[in-house]
Write a protein that holds these residues in place. Structure first.
Motif, short mmCIF file in Angstrom:
data_model
loop_
_atom_site.label_atom_id
_atom_site.label_comp_id
_atom_site.label_asym_id
_atom_site.label_seq_id
_atom_site.Cartn_x
_atom_site.Cartn_y
_atom_site.Cartn_z
N ASP A 301 42.74 7.63 -0.60
CA ASP A 301 43.45 8.63 -1.40
C ASP A 301 43.11 8.44 -2.87
O ASP A 301 42.25 7.62 -3.24
CB ASP A 301 44.96 8.57 -1.15
N LEU A 307 42.89 5.81 4.21
CA LEU A 307 43.62 6.84 4.95
C LEU A 307 43.27 6.78 6.43
O LEU A 307 42.27 6.19 6.83
CB LEU A 307 43.26 8.23 4.39
N GLU A 308 44.07 7.45 7.22
CA GLU A 308 43.90 7.47 8.67
C GLU A 308 42.74 8.39 9.06
O GLU A 308 42.54 9.45 8.47
CB GLU A 308 45.19 7.96 9.33
N ASP A 310 42.13 10.79 11.38
CA ASP A 310 42.78 11.62 12.38
C ASP A 310 42.13 13.00 12.51
O ASP A 310 42.63 13.85 13.25
CB ASP A 310 44.27 11.78 12.05
N THR A 313 43.30 14.66 7.99
CA THR A 313 43.59 14.16 6.64
C THR A 313 42.33 14.19 5.78
O THR A 313 41.29 13.64 6.16
CB THR A 313 44.13 12.73 6.69
N GLY A 315 40.34 13.07 2.50
CA GLY A 315 40.32 11.98 1.53
C GLY A 315 38.96 11.84 0.88
O GLY A 315 37.99 12.49 1.27
N THR A 347 36.89 14.68 6.13
CA THR A 347 37.79 14.22 7.19
C THR A 347 36.96 13.40 8.17
O THR A 347 35.76 13.63 8.32
CB THR A 347 38.47 15.37 7.95
N ARG A 371 46.40 20.97 -0.06
CA ARG A 371 45.01 20.60 -0.33
C ARG A 371 44.12 21.43 0.59
O ARG A 371 44.20 21.30 1.82
CB ARG A 371 44.79 19.10 -0.09
#
Length: 458
Positions: A301, A307-308, A310, A313, A315, A347, A371
């Motif tokens: 971040d 960050l995950e 997934d 998300t 980043g 992502t 975002r």
């Protein structure tokens, strides 16, 4: 091990390097380059006008043989950019077959002359100084080592099952990672014949009869616009796209016309190619694959917290591994604990597949607390039958902070509301453009990347 392993293979008679219609065997190339390498002894840095032809390939090969860092200068560089590159790089000579008032000139072509092959330089020796596009200031020199190039080419050979049995075809510029490191040094390390078409036109690609093709999205879009030429590529083994995101409609049309989905990959000057789809794996539209051997990636971040993965998300993408550069010339290392912050946002799925959203500075739009990735909106716009090209940026908005603003090239007049509603039907409401500008064309650089800093709302 030598960097240009296949170049030193004496049994190479049928293996050729062709550029702009001129062909030589690898043995002949080695002889020409060795002669020039002898003259380069003691030169700290050498520049070359990187025109798309055999002399440029000879000059860069000579520098690598001699262990002299080579600075490829874009032939279309303006006077200010050219002067900056030559001055900043510390180049002592310009390798050229023509006169130049910039630096002392050293002739590349020496008919009938060959030299002894110099000892292999240390793997950590700088090989190339490649200059960035200068979007955030004067272009910076990216110092790339021999070891980084070797690691990347070997990783890509594994990912793409790229062997001496392939014939590589492309017409890309010889001053970027794509056209130069992959497109020239790759064949000289792996042993595959190279056909450089001068320009990457659909007809030239169709005539070349290669098994492995490199192109940027603009090239593949033009190939798709000439279906007969595209169908001539059905016998190819891999079609590789990079240097910019491949629009989903182009991905799908190329798949239909050629019978195979293109392989997308991701990289940058500072990292070389770090993420790619595989020759024997899936190819997903809008995604660039998984890390190549020897490379790690992660998302963080704005505070640098991981960050995950997934798949949703967004980043900032960081990279580390054997393919990274040594640093910016005169500025030292740009790594933190071995990680390089790419400046791109992405992502990563639980399966490791990456989707590049775009540049953090221009392609991550923060609107009303959301975002939004510009690429997702661009892909939605491109699904409209009248839209040929699309670019999306964030522009200032008193209430939202930023608003989603689109620039589109269409085949005819299309109402702004129609395009806004078209996106809103396919994406979340907050991702729809608030403003759509119809333009005659999008500003692009030599590699076909849209220069979003030049987009101005009407």
């Amino acid at each position: 091990m030598r960097l240009l392993t296949a170049l030193h293979d004496a049994e190479d008679t049928p293996r050729t390097v062709t550029a702009s219609g001129e062909s030589v065997s690898r043995h002949e190339l080695l002889g020409r380059a060795s002669a020039l390498a002898e003259s380069l002894r003691g030169v700290p840095v050498a520049a070359v006008d990187a025109t798309a032809g055999l002399p440029t390939i000879v000059a860069i090969t000579a520098g690598l043989l001699a262990g002299v860092p080579i600075v490829p200068v874009p032939p279309d560089a303006g006077t200010t950019e050219r002067a900056h590159i030559l001055r900043d790089s510390g180049a002592a000579v310009l390798l050229s077959d023509g006169p130049s008032g910039d630096l002392p000139t050293m002739a590349i072509t020496r008919p009938g002359v060959s030299g002894s092959v110099p000892p292999e330089p240390d793997a950590g020796t700088p090989a190339l100084i490649l200059y960035t596009s200068g979007t955030t200031g004067p272009p910076k020199g990216v110092v790339v080592s021999r070891a980084a190039i070797a690691a990347d080419l070997d990783a890509l050979a594994e990912a793409w099952q790229w062997t001496a049995g392939d014939t590589l075809v492309h017409g890309l510029p010889l001053y970027h990672v794509h056209g130069l490191v992959l497109g020239v040094l790759g064949p000289l390390r792996i042993g595959s014949p190279l056909v450089h078409t001068g320009k990457p036109t659909p007809d030239a690609y169709a005539r070349a009869r290669g098994s492995l093709y490199f192109g940027v999205p603009t090239v593949w879009s033009r190939v798709c616009a000439m279906p007969d030429a595209a169908r001539e590529l059905r016998s190819a083994r891999l079609l590789v796209s990079g240097s910019a995101p491949l629009p989903v409609p182009v991905f799908e049309e190329l798949t239909t016309l050629t019978g195979q989905a293109p392989v997308e990959r991701y990289g940058m000057t500072e990292t070389l190619i770090t993420v790619s789809a595989r020759h024997d794996g899936p190819r997903r539209a809008g995604h660039v694959g998984v890390p190549v051997r020897g490379v790690e990636t992660r998302l963080v971040d704005d505070a640098g917290v991981p960050l995950e993965n997934d798949g949703a998300t967004i980043g900032q993408l960081q990279v580390r591994g054997a393919t990274l550069f040594d640093g910016y010339l005169g500025h030292g290392s740009a790594l933190t604990d071995g990680w390089f912050t790419t400046g791109d946002v992405a992502t990563i799925g639980a399966d490791g597949w990456h989707r590049i959203v775009g540049r953090a500075s221009t392609d991550l739009i923060k609107t009303g607390g959301y975002r939004v990735g510009a690429g997702e909106v661009e892909d939605a716009l491109l699904l409209h039958p009248a839209v040929r090209e699309a670019a999306v940026i964030g522009t200032a908005h008193a209430d939202l902070g930023e608003q989603v603003t689109a620039f589109v090239v269409t085949d005819g007049p299309v109402p702004e509301k129609e395009l806004i509603d078209f996106v809103a039907q396919r994406l979340a409401a907050h991702k729809r453009p608030r403003v759509v500008n119809l333009v005659a064309e999008l500003p692009r650089n030599a590699m076909g990347k849209v220069q979003k800093s030049r987009l101005r709302p009407s």
